[in-house]
Design a protein around this motif. Structure first.
Motif, PDB file in Angstrom:
ATOM      1  N   GLU A 173       1.310   6.973 -16.208  1.00 46.98           N
ATOM      2  CA  GLU A 173       1.529   5.592 -15.920  1.00 46.98           C
ATOM      3  C   GLU A 173       2.690   4.983 -16.586  1.00 46.98           C
ATOM      4  O   GLU A 173       3.087   3.994 -16.164  1.00 46.98           O
ATOM      5  N   LYS A 174       2.919   5.246 -17.765  1.00 52.19           N
ATOM      6  CA  LYS A 174       3.856   4.507 -18.598  1.00 52.19           C
ATOM      7  C   LYS A 174       5.276   5.037 -17.825  1.00 52.19           C
ATOM      8  O   LYS A 174       6.077   4.067 -17.763  1.00 52.19           O
ATOM      9  N   ASP A 175       5.500   6.296 -17.421  1.00 51.36           N
ATOM     10  CA  ASP A 175       6.816   6.501 -16.893  1.00 51.36           C
ATOM     11  C   ASP A 175       6.888   5.955 -15.518  1.00 51.36           C
ATOM     12  O   ASP A 175       7.934   5.429 -15.081  1.00 51.36           O
ATOM     13  N   ARG A 176       5.733   5.719 -14.771  1.00 58.12           N
ATOM     14  CA  ARG A 176       5.711   5.015 -13.418  1.00 58.12           C
ATOM     15  C   ARG A 176       6.132   3.622 -13.726  1.00 58.12           C
ATOM     16  O   ARG A 176       6.745   2.835 -12.528  1.00 58.12           O
TER      17      ARG A 176
ATOM     18  N   GLN B  63       5.256  -0.597 -11.641  1.00 57.63           N
ATOM     19  CA  GLN B  63       3.845  -0.533 -11.597  1.00 57.63           C
ATOM     20  C   GLN B  63       3.447   0.916 -11.866  1.00 57.63           C
ATOM     21  O   GLN B  63       3.918   1.780 -11.472  1.00 57.63           O
ATOM     22  N   GLU B  64       2.418   0.725 -12.513  1.00 53.31           N
ATOM     23  CA  GLU B  64       1.738   2.128 -13.116  1.00 53.31           C
ATOM     24  C   GLU B  64       1.270   3.034 -12.271  1.00 53.31           C
ATOM     25  O   GLU B  64       1.181   4.150 -12.036  1.00 53.31           O
ATOM     26  N   ASP B  65       0.881   2.401 -10.912  1.00 55.61           N
ATOM     27  CA  ASP B  65       0.275   3.229  -9.895  1.00 55.61           C
ATOM     28  C   ASP B  65       1.219   3.322  -8.484  1.00 55.61           C
ATOM     29  O   ASP B  65       0.711   3.596  -7.550  1.00 55.61           O
TER      30      ASP B  65
ATOM     31  N   VAL C  70       1.015  -1.134   0.084  1.00 56.27           N
ATOM     32  CA  VAL C  70       0.060   0.227   0.022  1.00 56.27           C
ATOM     33  C   VAL C  70       0.887   1.305   0.217  1.00 56.27           C
ATOM     34  O   VAL C  70       0.582   2.098  -0.813  1.00 56.27           O
ATOM     35  N   LEU C  71       1.732   1.296   0.860  1.00 62.39           N
ATOM     36  CA  LEU C  71       2.568   2.700   1.025  1.00 62.39           C
ATOM     37  C   LEU C  71       3.170   2.838  -0.117  1.00 62.39           C
ATOM     38  O   LEU C  71       3.741   4.341  -0.486  1.00 62.39           O
ATOM     39  N   GLU C  72       3.674   2.325  -1.245  1.00 58.84           N
ATOM     40  CA  GLU C  72       4.442   2.342  -2.275  1.00 58.84           C
ATOM     41  C   GLU C  72       3.299   3.286  -3.350  1.00 58.84           C
ATOM     42  O   GLU C  72       3.945   3.816  -4.206  1.00 58.84           O
TER      43      GLU C  72
END
Length: 244
Positions: free
Chosen positions: A185-188, A194-196, A141-143
């Motif tokens: 989302e792509k850069d994350r 992961q996108e989020d 969750v924290l990430e």
């Protein structure tokens, strides 16, 4: 085969309907996997094989991942008692259903709407009184949370003085990597896996932040590769108590 079946089911069934009928679908699917080579720590089903899924393994009967099985094994051995109060952030469906069968006061919460839950709590502003919970589970969750220090303070506030907080995130070597200018989302996905996700913690980096938030932190690294119960080698779980 499993992935294709999952895609078909998700295409034709709304999420709420799927969540409702999933146990029955999995029971039928698991009939093809019954055997004596493995045992799921969550549903206690005996299996001949796990389902391979994105470098992990799934229990065909309850849908638990390896980290779910490790978590439940840990809880069952050390923390599961009658009438305890539990707060669980974004629980897996397998563990949500398992908790609901226990004699505890269990609150599951998910702000995203992607998981089964009873509440939609913002982890940076938990609408519960101080010293409420005997056990808080904060797994992966924290990430996702930009204001993670605020979330940690809220976890500290709502945990009982004698309570336990169990935390896990993805980890990397070295320092914590975070950059809030990365928003697509792509850069994350590229930077954080992961996108989020908004960061990748190191074990020591996360331990430091949790310690600064008032916790005593024990880092548990499970060295065994337990194929019988579908547990992975070198998995890391943080066990926390209030320091003050």
């Amino acid at each position: 085969m499993y992935n294709n079946f999952k895609k078909i089911i998700h295409t034709f069934l709304p999420k709420k309907t799927l969540f409702k009928i999933e146990p029955n679908l999995r029971f039928l699917w698991a009939l093809f996997y019954r055997g004596s080579k493995h045992e799921c720590a969550v549903c206690k089903t005996n299996l001949r094989a796990w389902i391979d899924f994105h470098k992990d393994t799934i229990c065909p009967n309850c849908g638990s991942l390896s980290r779910d099985r490790r978590l439940w094994q840990l809880i069952e051995k050390k923390y599961l008692k009658e009438a305890i109060t539990v707060l669980d952030f974004s629980p897996s469906r397998s563990l949500y259903r398992k908790w609901k069968k226990q004699n505890v006061l269990y609150k599951a919460t998910d702000l995203s709407g992607d998981f089964i839950s009873d509440n939609q709590y913002d982890i940076t502003s938990i609408p519960e009184a101080e010293n409420t919970f005997d056990l808080i589970i904060c797994y992966h969750v924290l990430e996702h949370v930009i204001e993670d220090l605020l979330a940690m303070k809220e976890l500290h506030r709502t945990l009982k003085p004698t309570g336990t907080l169990v935390v896990q995130t993805p980890f990397k070597e070295g320092e914590i990597y975070e950059d809030y200018s990365i928003i697509s989302e792509k850069d994350r996905l590229l930077h954080f896996g992961q996108e989020d996700h908004v960061r990748i913690y190191s074990v020591e980096g996360l331990k430091t932040r949790l310690t600064q938030s008032g916790f005593e932190v024990e880092v548990h690294q499970f060295s065994e590769d337990d194929l019988i119960h579908g547990l992975t080698q070198n998995e890391i779980v943080l066990i926390l108590k209030k320091r003050f």
